[in-house]
Write a protein that holds these residues in place. Structure first.
Motif, PDB file in Angstrom:
ATOM      1  N   SER A   1      -8.920   3.177   0.897  1.00 14.07           N
ATOM      2  CA  SER A   1      -8.054   3.364   2.061  1.00 14.07           C
ATOM      3  C   SER A   1      -6.844   4.240   1.762  1.00 14.07           C
ATOM      4  CB  SER A   1      -7.584   2.007   2.596  1.00 14.07           C
ATOM      5  OG  SER A   1      -6.574   1.435   1.772  1.00 14.07           O
ATOM      6  N   VAL A   2      -6.491   4.395   0.485  1.00 19.50           N
ATOM      7  CA  VAL A   2      -5.360   5.254   0.115  1.00 19.50           C
ATOM      8  C   VAL A   2      -5.826   6.499  -0.642  1.00 19.50           C
ATOM      9  CG1 VAL A   2      -3.671   3.383   0.144  1.00 19.50           C
ATOM     10  CG2 VAL A   2      -4.868   3.932  -1.996  1.00 19.50           C
TER      11      VAL A   2
ATOM     12  N   TYR B   1      -5.583   0.700  -6.060  1.00 15.91           N
ATOM     13  CA  TYR B   1      -4.909   1.295  -4.907  1.00 15.91           C
ATOM     14  C   TYR B   1      -3.520   1.843  -5.237  1.00 15.91           C
ATOM     15  CZ  TYR B   1      -1.827  -2.770  -4.129  1.00 15.91           C
ATOM     16  OH  TYR B   1      -0.860  -3.750  -4.250  1.00 15.91           O
TER      17      TYR B   1
ATOM     18  N   LEU C   1       0.836  -1.198   0.000  1.00 15.98           N
ATOM     19  CA  LEU C   1       0.000   0.000   0.000  1.00 15.98           C
ATOM     20  C   LEU C   1       0.871   1.249   0.000  1.00 15.98           C
ATOM     21  CD1 LEU C   1      -2.763  -0.803   2.646  1.00 15.98           C
ATOM     22  CD2 LEU C   1      -3.151  -0.345   0.222  1.00 15.98           C
TER      23      LEU C   1
ATOM     24  N   LYS D   1      -9.784  -1.309  -0.524  1.00 21.12           N
ATOM     25  CA  LYS D   1      -8.339  -1.083  -0.499  1.00 21.12           C
ATOM     26  C   LYS D   1      -7.993   0.211  -1.220  1.00 21.12           C
ATOM     27  CE  LYS D   1      -4.080  -3.762  -1.150  1.00 21.12           C
ATOM     28  NZ  LYS D   1      -3.526  -5.064  -1.629  1.00 21.12           N
ATOM     29  N   ALA D   2      -8.637   0.456  -2.342  1.00 18.71           N
ATOM     30  CA  ALA D   2      -8.406   1.699  -3.069  1.00 18.71           C
ATOM     31  C   ALA D   2      -8.831   2.893  -2.223  1.00 18.71           C
ATOM     32  CB  ALA D   2      -9.158   1.682  -4.392  1.00 18.71           C
TER      33      ALA D   2
ATOM     34  N   PRO E   1      -1.326   7.102   1.789  1.00 18.58           N
ATOM     35  CA  PRO E   1      -2.606   7.621   1.279  1.00 18.58           C
ATOM     36  C   PRO E   1      -2.493   9.047   0.762  1.00 18.58           C
ATOM     37  CG  PRO E   1      -2.911   6.533   3.395  1.00 18.58           C
ATOM     38  CD  PRO E   1      -1.429   6.657   3.180  1.00 18.58           C
TER      39      PRO E   1
END
Length: 290
Positions: free
Chosen positions: A42-43, A255, A11, A39-40, A14
Protein backbone atom coordinates in the motif's frame (compact mmCIF):
# COMPACT_ATOMS: atom_id res chain seq x y z
CA UNK A 1 -0.83 -2.33 19.50
CA UNK A 2 -2.19 1.05 18.42
CA UNK A 3 -0.51 3.10 15.74
CA UNK A 4 0.93 6.42 16.84
CA UNK A 5 3.49 7.99 19.11
CA UNK A 6 4.16 5.04 21.41
CA UNK A 7 2.94 2.11 19.36
CA UNK A 8 3.28 0.89 15.81
CA UNK A 9 4.68 3.62 13.52
CA UNK A 10 2.10 5.18 11.20
CA UNK A 11 1.96 4.54 7.48
CA UNK A 12 4.37 6.80 5.59
CA UNK A 13 3.36 8.60 2.44
CA UNK A 14 3.42 6.05 -0.40
CA UNK A 15 6.32 5.96 -2.82
CA UNK A 16 5.48 6.87 -6.40
CA UNK A 17 8.06 4.39 -7.75
CA UNK A 18 7.68 0.88 -6.25
CA UNK A 19 10.68 -0.70 -4.53
CA UNK A 20 11.68 -3.91 -2.77
CA UNK A 21 12.55 -4.58 0.84
CA UNK A 22 15.71 -6.56 0.11
CA UNK A 23 15.91 -8.17 3.56
CA UNK A 24 13.11 -8.88 6.01
CA UNK A 25 12.07 -11.53 8.55
CA UNK A 26 8.29 -11.86 8.37
CA UNK A 27 8.47 -14.99 10.52
CA UNK A 28 9.82 -12.92 13.41
CA UNK A 29 7.22 -10.16 13.13
CA UNK A 30 3.92 -10.00 14.98
CA UNK A 31 0.63 -10.14 13.15
CA UNK A 32 -0.73 -11.69 9.99
CA UNK A 33 1.66 -12.25 7.08
CA UNK A 34 -0.97 -11.46 4.46
CA UNK A 35 -1.69 -8.16 6.19
CA UNK A 36 2.01 -7.31 6.40
CA UNK A 37 2.51 -7.93 2.68
CA UNK A 38 -0.58 -5.88 1.80
CA UNK A 39 0.44 -3.03 4.12
CA UNK A 40 3.86 -2.84 2.50
CA UNK A 41 2.33 -2.85 -0.99
CA UNK A 42 0.00 0.00 0.00
CA UNK A 43 3.00 2.34 0.38
CA UNK A 44 4.88 1.13 -2.70
CA UNK A 45 6.96 -1.69 -1.21
CA UNK A 46 5.74 -4.29 -3.66
CA UNK A 47 8.50 -6.91 -3.44
CA UNK A 48 9.92 -8.61 -0.34
CA UNK A 49 12.97 -10.81 0.18
CA UNK A 50 12.26 -13.15 3.11
CA UNK A 51 15.49 -14.29 4.75
CA UNK A 52 16.01 -17.61 6.51
CA UNK A 53 18.49 -17.82 9.40
CA UNK A 54 18.27 -21.48 10.40
CA UNK A 55 16.69 -24.66 9.07
CA UNK A 56 13.12 -23.99 10.27
CA UNK A 57 13.31 -20.38 9.11
CA UNK A 58 14.77 -21.33 5.73
CA UNK A 59 12.06 -23.92 5.15
CA UNK A 60 9.43 -21.32 6.09
CA UNK A 61 10.96 -18.74 3.74
CA UNK A 62 10.93 -21.16 0.82
CA UNK A 63 7.34 -22.18 1.53
CA UNK A 64 6.20 -18.56 1.78
CA UNK A 65 7.92 -17.58 -1.45
CA UNK A 66 6.26 -20.48 -3.22
CA UNK A 67 2.85 -19.03 -2.31
CA UNK A 68 3.43 -15.37 -3.17
CA UNK A 69 4.65 -14.11 -6.53
CA UNK A 70 6.08 -10.94 -4.96
CA UNK A 71 7.94 -12.68 -2.11
CA UNK A 72 11.33 -14.29 -2.71
CA UNK A 73 13.40 -16.36 -0.30
CA UNK A 74 16.96 -16.73 0.83
CA UNK A 75 18.15 -19.68 2.91
CA UNK A 76 21.06 -20.11 5.28
CA UNK A 77 22.53 -20.83 8.64
CA UNK A 78 23.14 -17.44 10.25
CA UNK A 79 26.75 -16.90 11.38
CA UNK A 80 25.63 -17.36 14.99
CA UNK A 81 23.68 -20.52 14.13
CA UNK A 82 26.68 -22.57 12.97
CA UNK A 83 28.44 -22.50 16.37
CA UNK A 84 25.15 -23.39 18.04
CA UNK A 85 24.87 -26.49 15.89
CA UNK A 86 28.48 -27.61 16.26
CA UNK A 87 29.31 -26.51 19.82
CA UNK A 88 25.88 -26.47 21.47
CA UNK A 89 23.82 -23.51 22.64
CA UNK A 90 20.31 -23.28 24.13
CA UNK A 91 19.24 -20.16 22.26
CA UNK A 92 18.98 -20.95 18.58
CA UNK A 93 16.91 -18.75 16.26
CA UNK A 94 13.95 -21.12 16.53
CA UNK A 95 14.26 -21.41 20.32
CA UNK A 96 15.17 -25.09 20.07
CA UNK A 97 18.14 -26.46 21.94
CA UNK A 98 21.17 -27.13 19.75
CA UNK A 99 23.81 -29.93 19.89
CA UNK A 100 26.61 -30.08 20.47
CA UNK A 101 26.35 -32.07 17.29
CA UNK A 102 29.86 -31.58 15.98
CA UNK A 103 30.85 -31.07 12.38
CA UNK A 104 28.57 -33.92 11.23
CA UNK A 105 25.56 -31.89 12.40
CA UNK A 106 26.80 -28.90 10.42
CA UNK A 107 27.25 -31.12 7.36
CA UNK A 108 23.66 -32.34 7.67
CA UNK A 109 22.26 -28.85 8.13
CA UNK A 110 24.17 -27.49 5.15
CA UNK A 111 22.97 -30.40 3.03
CA UNK A 112 19.42 -29.23 3.62
CA UNK A 113 20.36 -25.63 2.84
CA UNK A 114 21.88 -26.95 -0.38
CA UNK A 115 18.61 -28.65 -1.31
CA UNK A 116 16.54 -25.56 -0.48
CA UNK A 117 18.89 -23.31 -2.46
CA UNK A 118 18.08 -25.29 -5.59
CA UNK A 119 14.40 -24.26 -5.47
CA UNK A 120 13.37 -21.63 -8.04
CA UNK A 121 11.68 -19.34 -5.51
CA UNK A 122 14.90 -19.20 -3.48
CA UNK A 123 16.87 -16.28 -4.88
CA UNK A 124 19.79 -16.14 -2.48
CA UNK A 125 22.02 -17.94 0.01
CA UNK A 126 22.27 -16.02 3.26
CA UNK A 127 22.36 -14.30 5.55
CA UNK A 128 25.76 -15.84 6.02
CA UNK A 129 29.09 -14.29 6.93
CA UNK A 130 30.72 -13.50 10.26
CA UNK A 131 29.48 -12.03 13.55
CA UNK A 132 32.12 -11.51 16.21
CA UNK A 133 29.80 -9.48 18.46
CA UNK A 134 28.01 -12.40 20.11
CA UNK A 135 30.24 -15.37 19.25
CA UNK A 136 33.29 -16.02 21.41
CA UNK A 137 36.71 -17.05 20.11
CA UNK A 138 35.74 -20.73 20.19
CA UNK A 139 33.06 -20.09 17.56
CA UNK A 140 35.16 -18.13 15.06
CA UNK A 141 36.59 -21.13 13.23
CA UNK A 142 33.13 -22.70 12.86
CA UNK A 143 31.68 -19.43 11.55
CA UNK A 144 34.43 -19.08 8.99
CA UNK A 145 34.01 -22.67 7.79
CA UNK A 146 30.24 -22.18 7.50
CA UNK A 147 30.76 -18.92 5.59
CA UNK A 148 33.09 -20.58 3.09
CA UNK A 149 30.60 -23.36 2.49
CA UNK A 150 27.73 -20.92 1.97
CA UNK A 151 29.85 -19.10 -0.61
CA UNK A 152 30.31 -22.39 -2.43
CA UNK A 153 26.57 -23.07 -2.34
CA UNK A 154 25.74 -19.65 -3.77
CA UNK A 155 28.13 -20.26 -6.64
CA UNK A 156 26.91 -23.82 -7.17
CA UNK A 157 23.29 -22.68 -7.58
CA UNK A 158 23.96 -19.33 -9.22
CA UNK A 159 22.17 -17.48 -6.44
CA UNK A 160 22.97 -14.18 -4.72
CA UNK A 161 25.15 -14.33 -1.61
CA UNK A 162 23.69 -12.30 1.28
CA UNK A 163 26.29 -11.32 3.86
CA UNK A 164 25.90 -10.57 7.56
CA UNK A 165 29.02 -8.70 8.72
CA UNK A 166 29.24 -7.57 12.33
CA UNK A 167 32.58 -6.54 13.83
CA UNK A 168 34.32 -8.70 11.22
CA UNK A 169 34.98 -6.49 8.18
CA UNK A 170 38.55 -7.58 7.47
CA UNK A 171 37.87 -11.30 7.76
CA UNK A 172 34.70 -11.08 5.63
CA UNK A 173 36.53 -9.30 2.82
CA UNK A 174 39.52 -11.64 3.11
CA UNK A 175 37.42 -14.81 2.89
CA UNK A 176 35.44 -13.44 -0.05
CA UNK A 177 38.72 -12.82 -1.86
CA UNK A 178 40.15 -16.21 -0.92
CA UNK A 179 37.06 -18.17 -1.97
CA UNK A 180 36.09 -15.99 -4.90
CA UNK A 181 32.85 -14.08 -4.40
CA UNK A 182 29.74 -15.10 -6.33
CA UNK A 183 28.77 -12.92 -9.27
CA UNK A 184 26.08 -11.24 -7.14
CA UNK A 185 27.08 -10.47 -3.54
CA UNK A 186 25.01 -8.31 -1.17
CA UNK A 187 26.22 -6.80 2.09
CA UNK A 188 23.04 -6.82 4.17
CA UNK A 189 22.62 -3.90 6.60
CA UNK A 190 25.95 -2.44 5.52
CA UNK A 191 27.92 -1.44 8.61
CA UNK A 192 31.33 -0.40 7.30
CA UNK A 193 32.78 3.03 6.60
CA UNK A 194 33.31 4.96 3.37
CA UNK A 195 36.69 3.39 2.65
CA UNK A 196 35.25 -0.11 2.92
CA UNK A 197 32.34 0.96 0.71
CA UNK A 198 34.82 1.93 -1.98
CA UNK A 199 36.51 -1.49 -1.71
CA UNK A 200 33.14 -3.23 -1.98
CA UNK A 201 32.08 -1.11 -4.95
CA UNK A 202 35.35 -1.84 -6.74
CA UNK A 203 34.65 -5.56 -6.24
CA UNK A 204 31.12 -5.16 -7.63
CA UNK A 205 29.29 -5.92 -4.39
CA UNK A 206 25.86 -4.48 -3.58
CA UNK A 207 25.46 -2.52 -0.34
CA UNK A 208 22.05 -2.67 1.34
CA UNK A 209 21.27 0.11 3.80
CA UNK A 210 18.80 -0.22 6.67
CA UNK A 211 17.42 1.89 9.51
CA UNK A 212 20.82 2.62 11.11
CA UNK A 213 21.69 4.94 8.20
CA UNK A 214 19.03 7.27 9.64
CA UNK A 215 20.40 7.30 13.20
CA UNK A 216 22.06 10.65 14.07
CA UNK A 217 25.21 9.00 15.47
CA UNK A 218 25.89 6.99 12.31
CA UNK A 219 27.55 9.58 10.10
CA UNK A 220 29.97 6.89 8.91
CA UNK A 221 27.06 5.06 7.27
CA UNK A 222 25.87 8.19 5.51
CA UNK A 223 29.43 8.82 4.35
CA UNK A 224 29.54 5.26 3.04
CA UNK A 225 26.23 5.72 1.23
CA UNK A 226 27.46 8.97 -0.29
CA UNK A 227 30.40 7.24 -2.01
CA UNK A 228 28.51 4.09 -3.06
CA UNK A 229 27.74 4.06 -6.80
CA UNK A 230 24.04 4.43 -7.54
CA UNK A 231 23.92 1.05 -9.30
CA UNK A 232 25.17 -0.77 -6.16
CA UNK A 233 22.60 0.50 -3.60
CA UNK A 234 19.78 -1.52 -2.05
CA UNK A 235 17.39 -0.71 0.81
CA UNK A 236 16.03 -3.00 3.50
CA UNK A 237 14.30 -3.10 6.87
CA UNK A 238 15.81 -6.19 8.54
CA UNK A 239 12.42 -6.09 10.26
CA UNK A 240 11.47 -6.52 13.02
CA UNK A 241 14.86 -5.07 13.90
CA UNK A 242 16.54 -1.70 13.19
CA UNK A 243 13.50 0.56 12.89
CA UNK A 244 14.49 3.85 11.23
CA UNK A 245 14.43 7.22 12.96
CA UNK A 246 12.24 8.82 14.19
CA UNK A 247 10.62 5.49 15.15
CA UNK A 248 13.64 3.74 16.64
CA UNK A 249 12.63 1.36 19.41
CA UNK A 250 9.22 0.59 17.92
CA UNK A 251 8.33 -2.45 15.79
CA UNK A 252 9.83 -2.45 12.31
CA UNK A 253 8.10 -3.83 9.21
CA UNK A 254 8.49 -3.64 5.43
CA UNK A 255 5.98 -0.77 5.13
CA UNK A 256 8.59 1.54 6.72
CA UNK A 257 10.98 1.27 3.75
CA UNK A 258 9.86 4.73 2.47
CA UNK A 259 11.20 6.35 5.67
CA UNK A 260 14.69 4.95 5.11
CA UNK A 261 14.67 5.50 1.37
CA UNK A 262 13.77 9.19 1.73
CA UNK A 263 16.62 9.71 4.19
CA UNK A 264 18.96 7.96 1.77
CA UNK A 265 17.80 10.13 -1.13
CA UNK A 266 18.72 13.22 0.86
CA UNK A 267 22.23 11.85 1.44
CA UNK A 268 22.63 11.06 -2.27
CA UNK A 269 21.15 14.46 -3.25
CA UNK A 270 18.58 12.72 -5.44
CA UNK A 271 14.81 12.84 -5.59
CA UNK A 272 13.09 9.91 -3.94
CA UNK A 273 11.81 8.83 -7.37
CA UNK A 274 15.34 8.75 -8.78
CA UNK A 275 16.66 6.67 -5.89
CA UNK A 276 13.63 4.39 -5.86
CA UNK A 277 14.00 3.66 -9.57
CA UNK A 278 17.67 2.81 -9.11
CA UNK A 279 17.04 0.65 -6.03
CA UNK A 280 14.25 -1.25 -7.80
CA UNK A 281 16.51 -2.01 -10.76
CA UNK A 282 19.43 -2.95 -8.51
CA UNK A 283 17.35 -5.35 -6.41
CA UNK A 284 15.93 -7.05 -9.49
CA UNK A 285 19.45 -7.46 -10.85
CA UNK A 286 21.00 -8.62 -7.57
CA UNK A 287 18.37 -11.32 -6.96
CA UNK A 288 17.51 -11.99 -10.63
CA UNK A 289 13.87 -11.06 -10.09
CA UNK A 290 13.14 -9.87 -13.61
Amino acid sequence: MAEGKKGIPPLPEPLRVPVADSHTHLDMQEGDVDAAIAKAASVGVTTLVQVGCDLPGSRWAAELAARYENVHATVSLHPNEAPRIVLGDPDGWSGQRRGPGGIAALDAALAEIDALAALPQVRGVGETGLDYFRTGPEGVEVQQESFRRHIALAKKHGKALVIHDRDAHEDVLRILEEEGAPERTVFHCYSGDAEMAKVCAEAGYYLSFAGPVTFPANQHLRDALAVTPLDRILVETDAPFLTPAPFRGRPNAPYLIPVTLRAMAAVKELTEDQLAAAVAANTARAFELA
